[in-house]
Design a protein around this motif. Structure first.
Motif, mmCIF file in Angstrom:
data_model
loop_
_atom_site.group_PDB
_atom_site.id
_atom_site.type_symbol
_atom_site.label_atom_id
_atom_site.label_comp_id
_atom_site.label_asym_id
_atom_site.label_seq_id
_atom_site.Cartn_x
_atom_site.Cartn_y
_atom_site.Cartn_z
ATOM 1 N N LYS A 29 0.762 -1.279 0.287
ATOM 2 C CA LYS A 29 0.007 0.032 -0.133
ATOM 3 C C LYS A 29 0.664 0.914 0.507
ATOM 4 O O LYS A 29 1.491 1.270 1.024
ATOM 5 N N CYS A 66 -6.356 -2.339 7.399
ATOM 6 C CA CYS A 66 -6.907 -3.162 5.645
ATOM 7 C C CYS A 66 -7.857 -4.024 5.945
ATOM 8 O O CYS A 66 -7.951 -5.065 5.057
ATOM 9 N N HIS A 73 -6.201 -1.576 0.281
ATOM 10 C CA HIS A 73 -4.855 -2.130 -0.060
ATOM 11 C C HIS A 73 -4.525 -1.914 -1.711
ATOM 12 O O HIS A 73 -5.692 -2.334 -2.791
#
Lengths: 263, 379
Positions: A29, A66, A73
């Protein structure tokens, strides 16, 4: 963001039980140019308790966020209880119903009573009759030891009580997995214990838990595994005693010495 | 109470100093006469206030002319008022013209109908203001009341004489424009504010931004002109939309743009964690918005919302320029009669009082509402 890229659009649904609770596979990410998660891979088995620690800015909160897609992501895959997280909103609904989350700043709804905070999601998401939802909420409020506060508003409770309500609120959705994002960091020292005791009770009941925290005592007592993150990557992981007694990397050694000095 | 307990231990409380709570005399000595300069200012200002108050009482009450005789030809004999000009108010003009100011050119014998409409509007406001009526049925109450008002104003059914919209006037017009205006502008504003904050739908966001900036960038007067003069040019021959309706739409669009920005401020002020907590619980976008975000965001912006409401209540008087007969226009026309021409002051004082009553009621109500909501939460 131009880097958005999901590997697969179809939702895999595997039979429960034998699948791991959470699988992160090479998750990456970026925030603009900042690479905040670097090839993070982590598998959490059913009923496993994982504690994530690391210095601030290490990406541990981002990683846990996430898992129920409060953050998206950009590379790699995240599979929660057999369901892969993609842009597909149905998959997301499925995952969020099964994953409860507790925040550092409690995030109770200040305009609703404690009871309403707890019954909101069961009534509107699970479509549970109001009376059943209230009964369920009262049972969880008793479990976190504050049933007598049910008619009050969050602003009338202490920080520790609010965080216990937040745990009860998440439990009312009967999640399979609980995520804790620094649940005791915003609390006064005298209130940390009551929240940790609630979490220990939950762990003893066999809940799958991923917990970002600096409470090393809690990690030793509860965690099956401790994951140490730094600068967006998982540096070391293992059982708590092994990791804390014999850190293999300099980074973990430094971190542990700072944590111990602080306490 | 002179003690408070902290974990069971008793701690004596120090009493408050006398100045903060004592008698008016102590208060006055501490605040008005605490030095030579302050004493001097108090005396000078006190003298001016008394002089002004005496002037108002003399002009408005003691020397005022309350009614005047009617001449043989039906016009008013205003000589008593003209003699008192400058030293006493001529309230006779109100006595003579109040029905025209309130109802405009609505047929005289039928004016009980707009009178009932005014009462219905006020009743509607009061009912809507009470929190125990805040549920689904309120929408039906609104629908029923507004239909009743339409039937009463137009007539043509139930044996009532038909009164075309051109003959409506006075306070009902002001109440219609502001009530319908804000009732439709508010939901529109909520949608625009949400659209402007949308991250998922860039096209919707764009439309909302353009709408707000475009409407906010032009004066209401020019929008009203466009609605009354230009808009009919675009319509096909023979189709004619009521002038009041066109003005009404212009006001709705204008008010919505302003309200949208106020609501957006509330949405922005809300901590991000509230939406995240709702997301984490699995609530859908509309469930989250309706149950978590809006109740809190709107509560935060009650003062600027009411500020905008009050502003628009008064701005409806701008329809004067396109020839719609609202309260202000009616007052202006009432004094066009030669006999009453020199008594505009009295008329405008009364009009100001009517506007003030409504605006002050709104402001008072909003403060009460804030207090109630705060008490429930005690944050």
């Amino acid at each position: 963001m131009s880097l958005t890229q999901t590997t697969s659009r179809n939702v895999r649904v595997a039979p429960p039980g034998d699948v791991p609770a959470i699988v992160l596979d090479k998750v990456n990410k970026w925030y603009g140019l900042m690479h905040v998660l670097r090839d993070v891979s982590l598998t959490v088995a059913q009923r496993e308790k994982v504690v994530v620690c690391g210095p601030s800015g290490s990406g541990k909160s981002t990683m846990i966020r996430c898992i129920n897609r409060l953050e998206t992501h950009q590379q790699g895959s995240i599979v929660v209880d057999g369901t892969e997280l993609t842009d597909d909103t149905r998959a997301l609904d499925t995952v969020r119903r099964e994953v409860g989350m507790v925040f550092q700043s409690f995030n109770l709804f200040p305009h609703l009573t404690i009871l309403e905070n707890c019954t909101l999601a069961p009534i509107w998401v699970r479509k549970m009759p109001k009376a059943d939802a209230e009964e369920l909420a009262m049972s969880y409020l008793s479990r976190v030891k504050i049933p007598e506060q049910a008619k009050k508003y969050p602003g009338q409770l202490s920080g520790g009580q609010q965080q216990r309500v937040a745990i009860a609120r998440a439990l009312c959705m009967k999640p399979k997995i609980m995520l804790f994002d620094e649940p005791t960091s915003a609390l006064d020292p005298e209130m940390i214990k009551e929240v940790l005791d609630t979490m220990i009770g939950l762990a003893e009941d066999g809940m799958t838990m991923v917990c970002v925290t600096h409470e090393m005592g809690f990690a030793r007592q509860v965690a099956d595994r401790v994951v140490f993150m730094d600068r967006g990557e998982i540096v070391e992981s293992g059982p708590p005693n092994e990791l804390f007694e014999n850190p293999k990397t300099d980074r973990l050694q430094l971190f542990l010495s700072q944590i111990l000095r602080g306490h | 109470m002179s003690t408070t307990t902290l974990r069971g231990a008793t701690v004596p409380l120090k009493p408050q100093p006398a100045t903060a709570m004592g008698s008016p005399w102590i208060w006055a000595r501490a605040n008005l006469f605490n030095s030579w300069l302050s004493t001097a200012i108090t005396l000078v200002l006190g003298y001016l206030v008394v002089r002004f108050a005496v002037g108002v009482i003399e002009w408005g009450f003691l020397n005022a002319v309350w009614s005047v005789p009617t001449r043989a030809d039906g016009t008013a004999d205003t000589s008593a008022c003209l003699n008192a000009k400058g030293i006493g108010a001529c309230w006779a003009v109100i006595h003579d013209k109040y029905r025209f100011i309130l109802f405009g050119r609505y047929p005289y014998e039928e004016q009980w109908r707009p009178a009932i409409c005014i009462a219905l509007f006020i009743a509607l406001f009061i009912v809507s203001g009470m929190r125990r009526f805040w549920r689904r049925e309120l929408a039906w109450i609104w629908l029923g009341t507004l239909t009743a008002i339409g039937v009463l104003m137009w007539g043509g059914v139930l044996g009532m004489q038909f009164v075309p919209q051109d003959s409506w006037g006075g306070l009902p017009i002001t109440l219609i424009l502001s009530t319908f205006g804000l009732a439709f502008a508010f939901p529109l504003a909520v949608l625009v504010a949400l659209g402007r904050r949308s991250t998922q739908l860039p096209a919707v966001k764009m439309i909302c931004v353009v709408y707000v900036e475009l409407i906010r960038g032009v004066p209401l007067v020019s929008l009203l002109f466009m609605a009354s003069v230009m808009f009919p040019l675009f319509l096909p021959e023979g189709i004619n939309i009521d002038k009041l309706l066109r003005a009404q739409i212009a006001i709705i669009l204008f008010a919505a743009a302003y309200l949208a920005e106020v609501i957006r401020a509330g949405l922005q002020a809300l901590p991000k964690g509230q939406g995240e907590a709702a997301d984490a619980l699995g609530l859908s976008y509309w469930q989250k918005t309706a149950r978590i975000i809006l109740p809190q965001a709107l509560r935060l912006v009650i003062p600027p919302l009411v500020n905008t409401f009050i502003g628009f209540f008064k701005d409806t008087s701008l329809v004067l320029i396109i020839g719609i007969f609202d309260l202000l226009t009616a007052g202006k026309v009432a004094i066009s009669e030669p006999a009453w021409q020199s008594f505009a002051t009295e008329i405008y004082i009364v009009l100001a009082l009517v506007y003030f009553t409504f605006c002050f009621a709104m402001s008072k109500y909003s403060r009460g509402l804030e207090r109630d909501l705060d008490r429930a939460r005690s944050r």
